[in-house]
Design a protein around this motif. Structure first.
Motif, PDB file in Angstrom:
ATOM      1  N   GLY A 134      -6.790  -8.253   5.980  1.00 20.91           N
ATOM      2  CA  GLY A 134      -7.593  -7.517   6.948  1.00 20.91           C
ATOM      3  C   GLY A 134      -6.882  -7.302   8.270  1.00 20.91           C
ATOM      4  O   GLY A 134      -7.505  -7.369   9.340  1.00 20.91           O
ATOM      5  N   GLY A 136      -7.930   5.196  12.720  1.00 25.92           N
ATOM      6  CA  GLY A 136      -8.575   3.971  13.167  1.00 25.92           C
ATOM      7  C   GLY A 136      -9.167   4.143  14.549  1.00 25.92           C
ATOM      8  O   GLY A 136      -8.794   5.045  15.305  1.00 25.92           O
ATOM      9  N   ASN A 183       0.812  -1.227   0.000  1.00 27.07           N
ATOM     10  CA  ASN A 183       0.000   0.000   0.000  1.00 27.07           C
ATOM     11  C   ASN A 183       0.838   1.266   0.000  1.00 27.07           C
ATOM     12  O   ASN A 183       0.281   2.360   0.016  1.00 27.07           O
ATOM     13  CB  ASN A 183      -0.923   0.010   1.210  1.00 27.07           C
ATOM     14  N   TYR A 193     -11.140  -4.046  10.527  1.00 26.87           N
ATOM     15  CA  TYR A 193     -12.248  -3.957   9.574  1.00 26.87           C
ATOM     16  C   TYR A 193     -12.066  -2.666   8.797  1.00 26.87           C
ATOM     17  O   TYR A 193     -12.000  -1.581   9.383  1.00 26.87           O
ATOM     18  CB  TYR A 193     -13.599  -3.957  10.304  1.00 26.87           C
ATOM     19  N   GLN A 194     -11.964  -2.788   7.466  1.00 26.30           N
ATOM     20  CA  GLN A 194     -11.784  -1.616   6.618  1.00 26.30           C
ATOM     21  C   GLN A 194     -13.143  -1.093   6.162  1.00 26.30           C
ATOM     22  O   GLN A 194     -13.921  -1.815   5.536  1.00 26.30           O
ATOM     23  CB  GLN A 194     -10.929  -1.967   5.400  1.00 26.30           C
ATOM     24  N   ASP A 233      -8.784   4.465   6.765  1.00 20.64           N
ATOM     25  CA  ASP A 233      -7.905   4.734   5.629  1.00 20.64           C
ATOM     26  C   ASP A 233      -7.446   3.396   5.079  1.00 20.64           C
ATOM     27  O   ASP A 233      -6.789   2.616   5.772  1.00 20.64           O
ATOM     28  CB  ASP A 233      -6.707   5.571   6.075  1.00 20.64           C
ATOM     29  N   LYS A 234      -7.781   3.109   3.813  1.00 27.22           N
ATOM     30  CA  LYS A 234      -7.495   1.792   3.261  1.00 27.22           C
ATOM     31  C   LYS A 234      -6.009   1.532   3.052  1.00 27.22           C
ATOM     32  O   LYS A 234      -5.617   0.403   2.755  1.00 27.22           O
ATOM     33  CB  LYS A 234      -8.243   1.606   1.944  1.00 27.22           C
ATOM     34  N   ALA A 262     -10.652   0.549  10.600  1.00 26.66           N
ATOM     35  CA  ALA A 262      -9.715   1.375   9.843  1.00 26.66           C
ATOM     36  C   ALA A 262     -10.494   2.259   8.876  1.00 26.66           C
ATOM     37  O   ALA A 262     -11.348   1.772   8.126  1.00 26.66           O
ATOM     38  CB  ALA A 262      -8.725   0.503   9.083  1.00 26.66           C
ATOM     39  N   LEU A 285      -4.227  -4.803  10.583  1.00 28.25           N
ATOM     40  CA  LEU A 285      -3.577  -3.496  10.784  1.00 28.25           C
ATOM     41  C   LEU A 285      -2.371  -3.701  11.681  1.00 28.25           C
ATOM     42  O   LEU A 285      -2.495  -4.244  12.791  1.00 28.25           O
ATOM     43  CB  LEU A 285      -4.552  -2.496  11.395  1.00 28.25           C
ATOM     44  N   SER A 344     -12.575  10.844   7.004  1.00 30.98           N
ATOM     45  CA  SER A 344     -12.147  10.366   8.323  1.00 30.98           C
ATOM     46  C   SER A 344     -11.770  11.510   9.249  1.00 30.98           C
ATOM     47  O   SER A 344     -11.586  11.281  10.445  1.00 30.98           O
ATOM     48  CB  SER A 344     -10.952   9.428   8.170  1.00 30.98           C
ATOM     49  N   HIS A 349      -3.958   1.488   5.438  1.00 36.50           N
ATOM     50  CA  HIS A 349      -3.419   0.912   6.673  1.00 36.50           C
ATOM     51  C   HIS A 349      -3.697  -0.571   6.855  1.00 36.50           C
ATOM     52  O   HIS A 349      -3.149  -1.189   7.766  1.00 36.50           O
ATOM     53  CB  HIS A 349      -3.981   1.686   7.873  1.00 36.50           C
ATOM     54  N   THR A 350      -4.552  -1.179   6.048  1.00 40.72           N
ATOM     55  CA  THR A 350      -4.867  -2.602   6.196  1.00 40.72           C
ATOM     56  C   THR A 350      -4.336  -3.367   4.995  1.00 40.72           C
ATOM     57  O   THR A 350      -4.347  -2.877   3.861  1.00 40.72           O
ATOM     58  CB  THR A 350      -6.382  -2.814   6.319  1.00 40.72           C
TER      59      THR A 350
END
Length: 959
Positions: free
Chosen positions: A709, A755, A623, A742-743, A701-702, A699, A711, A750, A704-705
């Motif tokens: 699934g 998170g 990411n 959980y995203q 912000d995508k 979470a 973090l 946000s 971070h995962t």
């Protein structure tokens, strides 16, 4: 030569008597010219007085000392500095890529023998006041020492002479509610200090500050706070240096460079007054030094061009406004001018008399405007100083500059009288004595010249906006186009006459009279045109810029939401903060938040002090934006690995888009809270609430995962070591924990929250928590009164509360647009009023004929009102059309410039698609409506009310 002198002397005497005879008209023209002169001269005096000389700056910085010396903080390694001492960097270029060593330098050993030093320590602390606690600056300087004279200005009492005495600034007394003779205490220190005097800081009148003797307050406060676990104040130390009396020329630049080799930074009085050439400054030879320079020649040239343009347009507008007034005077003096011709005077004598009127009024305006500017600036200097927050230097009067400003007034008066002088000189003696008007034909060449200038100016402005980055070209082309429209005004006024066939009687008469007498109508319409064009241009530009700022505005919270955080003292005052917010604001829901505590509970969330730690979210490698991160084991610019096409493509990748921003009391954006926080932030996702209940991290912000699934959270127990490793581009020390997450699907706002995990989940993972505050939703946006009461209550708690109430974007241009509209309205009414006065003087015989044939008294008022309204309407319509051009041109130029800058950044790898500038062009229809409807209507009504309805019937002129 003698004859020329005598004729002009007589003309000046006649003009002076004529100006005194018609005081009202003379005062009007004088005010038109004197007001801008007053403003310009006052601005010149203010800027010159506020601009400190090098000697005055040195006195405020170092008092009577020869220099201010300080430790550069690089453990004694050689450094380079600029002459002002604002920039200091290690002399060895190897430290450009890695952090220099940290450590103290023995300052006294690096200075000449026999030098006298006076310590100056500065820090800050929370001081107990009559209202609670006030965060204020602390300065430990023996201000009574002759060496410090000029740094602080005493106002009442005296400076401290004992360790248990302090002096404070007048601003501190205002904010704290304390008085001279009272006592104060710093929070965390079990002792009191007696306030023995007040003072001010000449360069910063708005700063609350406490002055004590060296070692009397900051050092014991730091020792006390370090023992209690609370954040201790940072203390910076400098020394005032006085060389021996036989040292000669002071602390020279060579002495400064010698001190630099021992790791000491020096700001020298002698160097400030007489700076060295750039070739003798080692720092100037290093790459990047130009960024530390002040405005260059290009900026100064642009400023001069802008100033010249403003002065030129102001002179043009004054000439257009004052010209009709001189025409009124010439019209009212027709018989007098006719007698001059009847007694042997020729056309040049008549021109000289009218021009002398402009000279007399211009000289009077120059004297009045300059004197009033001097008086007002001197009288209002304390008010200006308070507004600017600093004391001026000496009252700096530049005679040559004031003479130049006065010369503009004289030149403006002469230019304004040129057209009336030529017109009056063309009158025949018979028509002047009998009051008869001859047949006047409009020039056929002037409209053609004006059309050519308008087209050429429009083409130049278009070229500047589409193909050039220089706004001066757009401004110059627009000004030329406006002058072309002004030259075309007589012909355009004639075109307006064709509308008269559809109008009722009174407005039709007014319009036909204005068209028939274009010599007096055109200048007034041109004056209104100039004023409205400037207003429309500024209003269009300001409205467009406002729309750009509105689009760029990043809300920190949902509209109407509130956040209140306090990150110090382990959350001790958080319950009181929550209770205060709920007491004063219309709270609908409250979401309490905490942070994960690593190390001492008393550490601030961002602290790097000993014993303090933090958590850090680890972005999965898949990411990470390739433009921002180097592969493991490589250095250099990560974007350099890609071609320009690849960088452009990556700029549109979601991984290279900056994250959301907001008010978050943690360094990584991870908060400990329940599902109420999601509802306050506007996250409507049932899956997120279920995930919190199941013990997972939500979470937002995508980035971070990972795909599974998870973090990843790095637990850093030594924040200072982690910061040092990051500066060396080394792996950050710390244990990484994998947390089930959980995203939240889709792109959600946000507001900086990365998170959320519940207190139960944090406890199960072995984390301690510290409360930091709450988020609140409200059922209506809090009012200003509610906020003031809340902030007053919070100030009594004593902590540094971070309060934010999201009210959305607030435009600051509404008042500006209103002021512009009012200004344009006043100018329009004034110019139309002058035209009405000229029309009445010119059409006096017609009005008396109307009275003789039995016309009602209201006809005179109605006709005057419509005459004024006709001029206003024509000027506003033409000015609106002329004013849109420069605004659109400038916005197009800005769009090109900003887009080019963005494309350069995108191709270099540091700008994403989300950074593409939005430079809209918005037309302020409300302002246009006010100008097109309200201003002409107001001008017409005012003219009708101020016009006399009765007039004596004149006797028939003898034939």
């Amino acid at each position: 030569m003698t004859g020329w002198f005598h004729s002009w002397r007589a003309a000046v005497r006649i003009a002076r008597r004529d100006a005194w005879r018609f005081k009202g008209r003379s005062f009007l023209v004088l005010a038109m010219i004197a007001l801008p002169i007053l403003g310009v001269s006052a601005a010149d005096l203010t800027l010159r007085s506020a601009e400190l000389s090098a000697a005055e700056e040195a006195t405020r910085l170092m008092g009577a000392a020869d220099a201010v010396v300080s430790d550069a903080g690089y453990a004694g390694i050689p450094v380079h500095q600029n002459p002002e001492g604002r920039v200091t960097t290690p002399a060895d270029p190897k430290y450009d890529d890695r952090p220099p060593p940290e450590g103290r330098t023995a300052v006294r050993k690096a200075l000449p023998a026999g030098a006298t030093l006076l310590e100056d320590h500065q820090g800050s602390a929370k001081v107990r006041t009559a209202h609670g606690l006030l965060h204020t600056g602390i300065r430990e300087l023996n201000a009574a020492d002759p060496l410090a004279k000029g740094i602080l200005t005493p106002l009442e009492g005296r400076f401290p002479q004992r360790p248990d005495e302090v002096a404070v600034t007048s601003r501190f007394l205002e904010e704290s509610g304390l008085e001279v003779g009272g006592t104060l205490a710093a929070r965390g220190l079990d002792r009191e200090y007696r306030i023995v005097g007040s003072y001010e800081i000449p360069d910063d009148l708005k700063t609350p500050q406490v002055n004590a003797l060296p070692g009397a307050l900051l050092k014991p406060l730091r020792e006390a706070l370090e023992g209690s676990g609370m954040a201790a104040p940072d203390i910076s130390t400098t020394h005032l240096l006085k060389l021996p009396a036989d040292s000669g020329r002071g602390f020279t630049w060579n002495m400064v460079k010698e001190a630099n080799t021992k790791g000491v930074t020096v700001v020298s009085r002698a160097v400030l007054i007489d700076p060295p050439p750039r070739s003798e400054v080692p720092l100037s030879q290093r790459e990047g030094y130009s960024s530390f320079q002040m405005n260059g020649d290009g900026a100064n040239t642009s400023a001069l061009i802008a100033a010249a343009t403003i002065v030129g347009l102001a002179m043009l507008e004054i000439c257009l406004l004052a010209g009709p007034a001189f025409a009124v005077g010439a019209r009212r003096s027709r018989r007098q001018l006719g007698l001059v011709g009847a007694n042997g005077g020729d056309r040049r004598h008549i021109r000289a008399i009218v021009l002398a009127g402009g000279l007399v009024i211009g000289l009077a305006a120059a004297v009045v405007g300059t004197v009033l500017g001097l008086v007002l600036t001197f009288v209002l200097q304390p008010v200006l100083e308070e507004a600017l927050g600093q004391r001026f230097g000496a009252f700096d009067v530049r005679p040559l500059e004031l003479l130049g400003i006065g010369a503009i007034a004289v030149l403006t008066g002469l230019l304004a009288a040129v057209v009336p002088a030529v017109t009056a000189s063309r009158e025949t003696v018979l028509s002047s004595l009998t009051g008869r008007r001859g047949v006047r034909r409009s020039s056929r060449v002037l409209p053609l010249v004006g059309l050519a200038a308008a087209l050429l100016g429009g083409a130049i402005a278009l070229y500047g906006s589409l193909f050039s980055d220089h706004m001066v070209i757009v401004a110059g082309g627009s000004a030329l186009a406006e002058l072309g429209v002004v030259a075309m005004t007589p012909a355009i006024v004639g075109l307006f006459g064709r509308v008269g066939r559809w109008l009722p009687l009174s407005p039709r008469l007014a319009l036909r009279d204005s068209v028939r007498n274009r010599g007096r109508t055109a200048p007034a319409v041109a004056a209104v045109l100039a004023a409205v064009a400037g207003t429309v241009a500024v209003a269009t530009y300001a409205t467009s810029a406002d729309a750009e700022q509105r689009a760029a505005y990043q809300a920190q919270l949902p509209h109407g939401a509130v956040s209140a955080f306090i990150t110090e003292d382990g959350g001790r005052d958080v319950p009181a903060v929550r209770e205060a917010v709920q007491r004063h604001l219309p709270v609908e829901a409250r979401a309490d938040v905490a942070r994960i505590a690593i190390g001492r509970a008393g550490c601030d969330a961002y602290s790097s002090d000993a014993g303090c730690g933090r958590t850090e979210i680890v972005v999965p490698p898949a990411n990470e934006c390739p433009l921002w991160v180097n592969p493991s084991g490589t250095d250099g610019d990560p974007a350099a690995r890609f071609s320009k096409e690849e960088r452009r493509k990556l700029a549109e990748d979601w991984r290279c888009t900056p994250g959301d921003s907001g008010m978050v009391p943690t360094s990584d954006g991870l908060l400990v809270a329940d599902a109420t926080l999601l509802r306050v932030l506007g996250v409507d996702d049932p899956g997120a609430e279920r995930a919190l209940a199941e013990g997972r991290v939500v979470a937002l912000d995508k980035r971070h995962t990972d795909a599974s699934g998870t973090l990843s959270l790095r637990v850093i127990t030594d924040a200072k070591a982690a910061d040092e490793a990051a500066m060396r581009n080394e792996p950050v020390p710390g244990k990484v924990k994998a947390l089930p997450a959980y995203q939240v699907p889709g792109d959600v706002r946000s507001y900086g929250v990365a998170g959320v995990l519940t207190p139960a989940t944090a406890k199960a993972l072995g984390f301690g928590t510290v409360p930091v505050g709450s988020y609140f939703s409200t059922d209506q946006t809090p009012s200003s009164e509610q906020r003031q009461r809340l902030e007053g209550d919070l100030s009594r708690l004593g902590g540094a509360v971070q309060l934010h109430i999201e009210t959305g974007y607030t435009s600051e241009n509404s008042i500006t647009l209103l002021a512009l509209t009012v200004f344009a309205g006043l100018i329009t009414i004034g110019a139309a009023g002058i035209a009405t006065g000229l029309a009445q003087a010119d059409a006096e015989a017609d009005l008396k004929t109307l009275a003789a044939v039995g016309a009602a008294p209201r006809v005179r008022r109605t006709l005057s009102g419509f005459q004024c309204g006709v001029v206003a309407v024509m000027g506003v319509v033409l000015g609106t059309a002329a004013g849109v051009l420069p605004a659109i041109g400038l916005r197009l130029t800005e769009r090109r410039s900003k887009t080019a800058w963005w494309e350069e950044g995108r191709d270099a790898g540091w700008a994403s698609a989300a950074d593409l500038p939005n430079v809209p062009i918005v037309i302020p229809w409300e302002t246009f409506g006010a100008l097109l409807v309200a201003v002409p209507l107001g001008a017409a009504l005012l003219a009708a009310l101020l016009t006399r309805s009765h007039s004596a019937v004149a006797r028939r002129a003898a034939t």
